[in-house]
Scaffold this active site. Structure first.
Site, PDB file in Angstrom:
ATOM      1  NE  ARG A  34      -4.255  -1.645   1.941  1.00 17.27           N
ATOM      2  CZ  ARG A  34      -5.169  -1.883   2.859  1.00 17.27           C
ATOM      3  NH1 ARG A  34      -4.968  -1.545   4.113  1.00 17.27           N
ATOM      4  NH2 ARG A  34      -6.310  -2.464   2.521  1.00 17.27           N
ATOM      5  CE  LYS A 191     -16.280 -16.962  12.343  1.00 20.36           C
ATOM      6  NZ  LYS A 191     -16.434 -15.894  13.326  1.00 20.36           N
ATOM      7  N   GLY A 344      -6.068  -9.309   2.159  1.00 21.48           N
ATOM      8  CA  GLY A 344      -4.771  -9.576   2.774  1.00 21.48           C
ATOM      9  C   GLY A 344      -4.259 -10.996   2.580  1.00 21.48           C
ATOM     10  N   GLY A 367     -11.829  -4.883   2.464  1.00 19.00           N
ATOM     11  CA  GLY A 367     -13.272  -4.633   2.570  1.00 19.00           C
ATOM     12  C   GLY A 367     -13.809  -3.840   1.384  1.00 19.00           C
TER      13      GLY A 367
END
Ligand code: 3PG
Length: 390
Positions: A34, A191, A344, A367
């Site tokens: 980044r 999940k 990530g 996200g």
């Protein structure tokens, strides 16, 4: 964008919001993608003769103080190396800061300012008063409406997108609007619940939805397969079935593993055993897809026109359970299709298998990458569009 018209920047105070939220361990940056990605915007402003301020959040600090883990000091050092010039860290900058032309000030963790997270109007106005041009180059934070990603853009004299934000939107747009087919998505991770909206959104678009990790375990359960003691969410079975049904109705598919790699414990030294997917024992944990499944997925990926990738398909940080993710990574690399990857863990897999130069586009978003793929409006992009239309 305004930033590209660099001759308009001479002597101007340019405020750049980047996403420099990088992983740190014991004060050391462990992954600097980044920071490297933020350099072109800063260079553009410097080349145009601007006085440059850059800020970012780091982590999720509490507002009001800058704790020892919250400081951007290590980021300032790395940025200075990359730019080949000093980068000064400015603290308490909201009430006034004066960079000179050709100088770069890194404004300390913006999320430590009271009002940043709730997009406070008075804070946004104060920050807007610091600059002549506001540049949002923080794709990774574009899904947050905070004072440095949204509020400031309402009040700055000029507000525009930086080159990274533009490149991200273009690459991700290319994968979703009119993609070359077959369009294949890989959604891994632990999940279903945290990825449910992306799974549902993709189920309406893609030709093959490859699931991996704990998500795949829940889908195996939904398909009636035994999963022993594996990580899974039985409460998400109906949702998993609904995704499978939605795909079937469109003539598309969710490939369910035919073989898996099991262990009796979750450990890097656990013994790995390959089993047919219908023979998982009560005390087994499924930690990776098996070789037959990996080859089947590789075949699907090699034929793909477009690949969207978020998440590993197994516990690839343990070598005995890394083969599935390795084979999938290599298949993405070898595919002639256009691939985009984000998140990530996905970036870690890309680094581990050295395929960075073979992926079409690697997003700096986690996200934000998922929300864009879900078709959600990104507030930081939305406000720039509103300003451009006004
Ligand atoms: C990220 O790491 O995904 C971005 O920097 C956003 O961070 P956040 O989820 O803490 O807002």
């Amino acid at each position: 964008s305004e930033l590209a018209k660099t001759d308009a920047l001479a002597g101007k105070r340019v405020f750049i919001r980047s996403d420099l939220n990088v992983p740190l361990k014991d004060g050391q940056i462990t992954e600097d993608t980044r920071i490297r990605a933020s350099v072109p915007a800063i260079r553009m402003a410097l080349d145009g003769g601007a006085a440059v301020m850059v800020t970012s959040h780091l982590g999720r600090p509490s507002e009001g103080t800058v704790g020892p883990d919250d400081t951007l000091a290590p980021v300032a050092r790395r940025l200075s190396e990359l730019l080949g010039q000093p980068v000064t860290l400015a603290t308490n900058w909201v009430d006034g800061v004066k960079p000179e032309a050709g100088q770069v000030l890194l404004l300390e963790n913006c999320r430590c300012n009271v009002g940043e997270k709730k997009n406070d109007e008075a804070l946004s106005q104060k920050m807007a008063a610091l600059c002549d041009v506001y540049v949002n180059d923080a794709f990774g934070t574009a899904h947050r409406a905070e004072a440095t990603t949204h509020g400031i853009a309402r009040f700055a004299p000029v507000a525009c997108a930086g080159p990274l934000l533009e490149a991200e939107l273009k690459a991700l747009g290319r994968a979703l609007e009119n993609p070359k087919r077959p369009l294949v998505a890989i959604v891994g991770g632990s999940k279903v619940s945290t990825k449910l909206s992306i799974l549902q959104a993709l189920a309406g678009k893609v030709d093959q939805l490859v699931v991996g990790g704990g998500i795949a375990n829940t889908f195996m359960l939904a398909a009636g397969l035994p999963i022993g003691k594996s990580l899974a969410e039985p409460e998400q079975l109906d949702q998993a079935r609904a995704v499978i049904d939605m795909m079937k109705q469109r003539g598309a598919a969710v490939p369910i593993p035919t073989d898996v790699v099991c262990a009796k414990e979750f450990s890097p030294t656990a013994t790995a055993t390959v089993k047919p997917a219908d023979q998982v024992a009560d005390d087994d944990q499924v930690l990776d897809i098996g070789p037959e499944t990996a080859q089947q997925l590789a075949g699907i990926l090699k034929k793909a026109g477009t690949i969207v990738w978020n998440g590993p398909v197994g516990v690839f940080e343990f070598d005995a359970f890394a083969d599935g993710t390795k084979v999938v990574s290599q298949a993405v690399a070898e595919s002639d299709g256009f691939s985009i990857a984000g998140g990530g863990d996905t970036l870690a897999a890309i680094a581990k298998y050295h395929i960075a130069d073979k992926v079409g586009y690697i997003s700096t978003g986690g996200g934000a990458f998922l929300e864009f793929l879900e078709g959600k409006t990104l507030p930081a992009v939305d406000i720039l569009q509103q300003r451009a239309q006004a």
